[in-house]
Design an enzyme around this catalytic site. Structure first.
Site, mmCIF file in Angstrom:
data_model
loop_
_atom_site.group_PDB
_atom_site.id
_atom_site.type_symbol
_atom_site.label_atom_id
_atom_site.label_comp_id
_atom_site.label_asym_id
_atom_site.label_seq_id
_atom_site.Cartn_x
_atom_site.Cartn_y
_atom_site.Cartn_z
ATOM 1 N N VAL A 79 0.849 -1.192 0.000
ATOM 2 C CA VAL A 79 0.000 0.000 0.000
ATOM 3 C C VAL A 79 0.882 1.238 0.000
ATOM 4 O O VAL A 79 1.777 1.375 0.841
ATOM 5 C CB VAL A 79 -0.925 0.032 1.250
ATOM 6 C CG1 VAL A 79 -1.704 1.340 1.310
ATOM 7 C CG2 VAL A 79 -1.881 -1.154 1.232
ATOM 8 N N ALA A 124 4.461 4.070 3.064
ATOM 9 C CA ALA A 124 4.001 2.814 2.459
ATOM 10 C C ALA A 124 4.116 1.693 3.471
ATOM 11 O O ALA A 124 4.712 1.862 4.544
ATOM 12 C CB ALA A 124 4.850 2.488 1.233
ATOM 13 N N LYS A 125 3.551 0.569 3.171
ATOM 14 C CA LYS A 125 3.754 -0.640 3.971
ATOM 15 C C LYS A 125 3.401 -1.832 3.086
ATOM 16 O O LYS A 125 2.598 -1.705 2.157
ATOM 17 C CB LYS A 125 2.832 -0.635 5.196
ATOM 18 C CG LYS A 125 3.359 -1.451 6.338
ATOM 19 C CD LYS A 125 4.432 -0.692 7.081
ATOM 20 C CE LYS A 125 5.019 -1.469 8.221
ATOM 21 N NZ LYS A 125 5.936 -0.639 9.012
ATOM 22 N N GLY A 126 3.997 -2.964 3.383
ATOM 23 C CA GLY A 126 3.680 -4.177 2.626
ATOM 24 C C GLY A 126 3.610 -5.353 3.558
ATOM 25 O O GLY A 126 4.123 -5.300 4.688
#
Ligand code: NAD
Length: 435
Positions: A79, A124-126
């Site tokens: 994201v 962001a992050k994943g």
């Protein structure tokens, strides 16, 4: 070949995942604080809507051949919450509890954190829903490489730069960097941070979050006219962040009166011998049984007499149930989300000075930024340069957050959100909306 999620009876999603949606959920609490800060800033309704929504959410299916020949298919997310200030920055976690809402909230969190320390990154992050504890190293490598190639269009030093997070480490970052580089046909070190030093990592990165906590604690003590020499400090969680912060604070003259890990804590009003504690953990893997003080529980640690409490373990530990018993004048949030919104209100009433997580633990992302700068410049700094630049950025952010809180007569946490929102909103105003 077996169908998704049925290769064995292993649960893919834990039943406790709904914890994310519970009232005490730190991510929900974060967004409610965002709302409050936006209101206080009188943020334009359109910009509020823009900042309340993620820019891009990607879901990928990741087929991975297991060592036993079966094919498993994992679900992964990335994201990008907001990239108006620069490339997206945020970790990747491998965990059974990963879900899109959580990844999105964490990506928002990164957006505010980068804005507070004023580094030119978005958030962001994943994450991938998996249980690395039951996977072999080669399976984790295959998963990492396939996930990387599935999101490769958005990755890049100018667009999205991942980092380690829960259950990922410098080994995983090296695989991501290698996969990306193979696709680009040349070595691109700046595509991830948190890499091994020999692969373009930065000196000082491992200690950066704890070091940042030390700077923030020092500044808070100074603001209250309290000397750091002899200041009593209790540290919950003696892992990467907690142990580094404790040692550095001790070097500054502070007295570390309590430490803990998941096996429990130890208290000594005269100050603990941290070398002995570290040696005990090295031999026994856990702090339990360490004889350098009195055994206490993790909950008792939060209530010991001290000037500073430094929660550096996990979220939701300071709650409405124990906040009244906290004796510290200052709380430095090394962990993400250690204080619930209800506890915040109580601490406010008691006049406790809270250094919020999005400021207190931003040292890690700041040195990640340094790593990216060094990789792009192809010129590496010595550790002293890294540490002194980190100090300058963190101290400035401390002054700006407390300045905002003072100006609006609000808590440091809301001041931090206001500062972040203002910075991101300002960029949107200047750039305008591309129609
Ligand atoms: P870590 O795994 O190195 O250490 C965690 C410590 O907490 C360990 O001592 C562990 O035993 C202890 N712990 C675990 N469960 C516990 C429990 N139930 N009660 C008490 N103690 C418990 O992790 P870390 O990297 O030091 O991260 C700690 C916190 O800081 C996390 O909230 C993390 O998200 C946050 N954080 C870390 C970084 C970083 O750069 N490492 C950056 C920003 C935020």
């Amino acid at each position: 070949m077996t169908s998704p999620n049925t290769a064995s009876s292993r649960p893919i999603i834990r039943p406790d995942k709904d914890h994310f949606l519970s009232e005490e959920n730190p991510f929900e609490a974060m967004m409610s604080r965002f709302d409050y800060a936006a209101q206080k800033l009188n943020l334009d309704a359109g910009l509020y809507k823009l900042l309340r929504n993620p820019e891009k959410q990607i879901t990928v299916s990741i087929p991975v051949p297991r060592d036993n020949g079966e094919l498993e298919v994992y679900t992964g997310y990335r994201v990008l919450y907001n990239t108006s200030r620069g490339p997206a920055k945020g970790g990747i976690r491998f965990d059974l509890n990963v879900n899109l809402d959580e990844v999105t909230a964490l990506a928002a969190w990164m957006t505010w954190k980068c804005a507070i320390v004023n580094i030119p990154f978005g958030g962001a992050k994943g994450g991938v829903i998996c249980d690395p504890a039951e996977m072999s190293a080669t399976e984790i490598e295959r998963l990492t490489r396939r996930y990387t190639s599935s999101i490769i269009e958005i990755l890049g030093p100018d667009s999205d730069v991942p980092a380690p997070d829960v259950n990922t480490n410098e080994r995983v970052m090296a695989w991501i960097m290698d996969t990306y580089s193979m696709h680009k046909r040349h070595t691109v070190t700046a595509v991830v941070t948190g890499k091994p030093i020999s692969l373009g990592g930065s000196l000082g990165r491992r200690e950066a979050t704890g070091r940042g906590c030390m700077f923030m604690t020092r500044e808070a003590l100074r603001r209250h006219g309290m000397p750091i020499e002899g200041a009593r400090i209790a540290v919950q969680g003696f892992g990467n962040v907690g142990s580094v912060a404790a040692r550095l604070l001790q070097q500054q003259g502070a007295r570390i009166v309590a430490i803990s890990d998941k096996s429990g804590g130890v208290y000594n009003e005269k100050g603990l011998d941290l070398d002995a504690a570290q040696a005990h953990i090295k031999t026994n893997r856990l702090l339990a049984g360490f004889t350098g003080g009195d055994a206490i529980t993790n909950d008792e640690l939060l209530k010991v007499p001290c000037e500073v409490l430094l929660p550096a373990a996990l979220e939701n530990v300071i709650t409405s149930k124990n906040a009244r018993d906290v004796q510290a004048r200052i709380i430095c949030e090394g962990a993400n989300g250690p204080t619930t919104a209800n506890a915040d209100r109580i601490l406010d009433e008691k006049g406790v000075f809270v250094i919020p997580d999005i400021l207190a633990n931003a040292g890690g992302v700041t040195v990640s930024y340094f790593e990216w700068v060094q990789d792009r410049g192809g010129y590496f700094w010595d550790e002293e340069t890294v540490n002194s630049r980190l100090e300058r950025i963190m101290v400035k952010a401390f002054d700006e957050v407390t300045g905002m809180a003072d100006k609006y007569t609000t808590s440091n946490r809301i001041g931090a959100y206001m500062l972040a929102i203002e910075r991101v909103a300002e960029v949107h105003r200047l750039r305008g909306i591309y129609a």
